[in-house]
Design a protein around this motif. Structure first.
Motif, short mmCIF file in Angstrom:
data_model
loop_
_atom_site.label_atom_id
_atom_site.label_comp_id
_atom_site.label_asym_id
_atom_site.label_seq_id
_atom_site.Cartn_x
_atom_site.Cartn_y
_atom_site.Cartn_z
N PHE A 1 4.00 -10.79 -5.81
CA PHE A 1 4.10 -9.51 -5.14
C PHE A 1 4.48 -8.46 -6.18
O PHE A 1 5.47 -8.61 -6.90
N PHE A 2 3.67 -7.42 -6.25
CA PHE A 2 3.83 -6.38 -7.27
C PHE A 2 4.29 -5.09 -6.61
O PHE A 2 3.57 -4.49 -5.81
N GLN B 1 9.72 -2.59 2.87
CA GLN B 1 9.22 -1.72 3.93
C GLN B 1 7.73 -1.92 4.19
O GLN B 1 7.17 -1.33 5.11
N ALA B 2 7.10 -2.80 3.44
CA ALA B 2 5.64 -2.94 3.53
C ALA B 2 5.22 -3.90 4.62
O ALA B 2 5.85 -4.94 4.83
N ASN B 3 4.13 -3.57 5.31
CA ASN B 3 3.50 -4.53 6.21
C ASN B 3 2.00 -4.65 5.96
O ASN B 3 1.31 -5.39 6.66
N THR B 4 1.50 -3.95 4.95
CA THR B 4 0.13 -4.14 4.49
C THR B 4 0.13 -4.17 2.97
O THR B 4 0.94 -3.51 2.32
N THR C 1 0.83 -1.21 0.00
CA THR C 1 0.00 0.00 0.00
C THR C 1 0.87 1.26 0.00
O THR C 1 2.05 1.23 0.36
N ASP C 2 0.27 2.35 -0.44
CA ASP C 2 0.91 3.69 -0.42
C ASP C 2 2.22 3.72 -1.20
O ASP C 2 3.15 4.44 -0.84
#
Length: 330
Positions: A81-82, A15-18, A8-9
């Motif tokens: 994963f994109f 660095q992503a956790n959602t 997201t974002d």
């Protein structure tokens, strides 16, 4: 068909956790596009008998795709994963698809007379061919059945270097190409999948290499006379967000070139699938060759404005875009 997880974002994977979750895959994307454009589209695959498989099949049904022949079972739904790029940082993909329900199918599970009953066109991609030797055997059996039963075969070469080597792709496609009637090949696909050079690898100047693409298309038809239509997207990519897209098609010895669209790209994924669907829509509905390539590249350009794998546009959307005057000179 796979689950797509996107940070997201606009974050990077590290660095992503959602993640935003969507579903798609090359042939699934084409099937959804065709259904939304008003054609009758059936999809065949094998999906796990769990909630992820339910969501994948529900996505197809939501947009009007016939899923009555889809098998259920196997271990898992593949994931990718994109990570969306920005400016000079390229978009990237990480696959987690080993041992998926479809990839582990054996050739005996493909009942082609049943799968292809009532079918006029059979569409598959090079991504599917890359999955396993058993699936390549099944694809060859499908192509043989299609030729014997007057079913038109279309293939998007769709080479993926993370899945197999050019040598493996060329060996597989050499067996399949004698049965393919409609060939889609973009960028490096000609050389990687067919051993025919059309593109020097410089993504900033793909369109000016149209002469080389035409020569490659003619070489495909010389080697495989059964292939009556060869089409390709040509692109000048200046950054992840900014590019120009056009397309060419060789049919009956004549080359047709579509309009060029100067794009601010919202998300550069599945544009080739949208192009393939637009091309098939034109062929299925007996468009003129020029109208077919114009329609196909416009559908592809519209996909670049939409998040997710699926090109959620209708026939009216494509026609409105074609008449908008937003293309640059052909």
């Amino acid at each position: 068909m796979m689950l797509r997880l996107k940070p997201t974002d606009h974050q990077r994977i590290i660095q992503a956790n959602t993640y935003d979750a969507n579903y798609g895959g090359s042939e699934a994307n084409v099937a959804v596009s065709l259904a939304l454009l008003g054609d009758q589209a059936e999809y065949f695959s094998k999906l796990p008998a769990n909630p992820l498989g339910d969501m994948a099949i529900g996505t197809l049904r939501q947009y009007g795709v016939n899923t009555s022949k889809v098998l259920r079972g196997g271990k898992r739904l593949g994931i990718y994963f994109f990570e969306k790029g920005a400016s000079i940082r390229n978009t990237s993909v990480v696959y987690d698809r080993a041992d998926s329900s479809f990839a582990t199918m054996t050739s005996t599970e493909f009942d082609w007379p049943k799968i292809l009953a009532g079918v006029n066109y059979f569409y598959f991609s090079g991504i599917t061919a890359a999955l396993s030797a058993d699936i390549r055997t099944a694809l060859l059996q499908a192509c043989e059945y299609c030729q014997a039963n007057h079913i038109t075969v279309a293939c998007d070469m769709n080479y993926r270097g993370k899945m197999w080597t050019p040598e493996a792709a060329q060996a597989a496609m050499a067996k399949l190409m004698p049965y393919i009637n409609i060939c889609l090949a973009n960028d490096e696909d000609f050389e990687a999948s067919l051993g025919i050079k059309a593109f020097d690898g410089d993504m900033t100047r793909g369109i000016e290499q149209r002469d080389q693409f035409e020569q490659a298309m003619r070489q495909v038809q010389q080697q495989y006379p059964n292939c009556h239509t060869v089409a390709s997207v040509l692109r000048d990519i200046h950054s992840v967000e900014d590019s120009t897209w056009t397309a060419m098609m060789l049919q009956d010895g004549q080359v047709f070139e579509g309009p060029a669209y100067k794009m601010h790209v919202f998300e550069g994924v599945a544009g080739g699938d949208a192009f393939g669907a637009g091309l098939m829509h034109g062929l299925i509905n007996d468009f003129t060759p020029q109208a077919t390539i114009d329609y196909a590249i416009t559908a592809s350009a519209l996909k670049l404005t939409i998040s997710g794998d699926l090109n959620l546009v209708t026939d009216a959307d494509v026609r409105n875009a074609m008449q908008s005057g937003n293309s640059v000179d052909r």
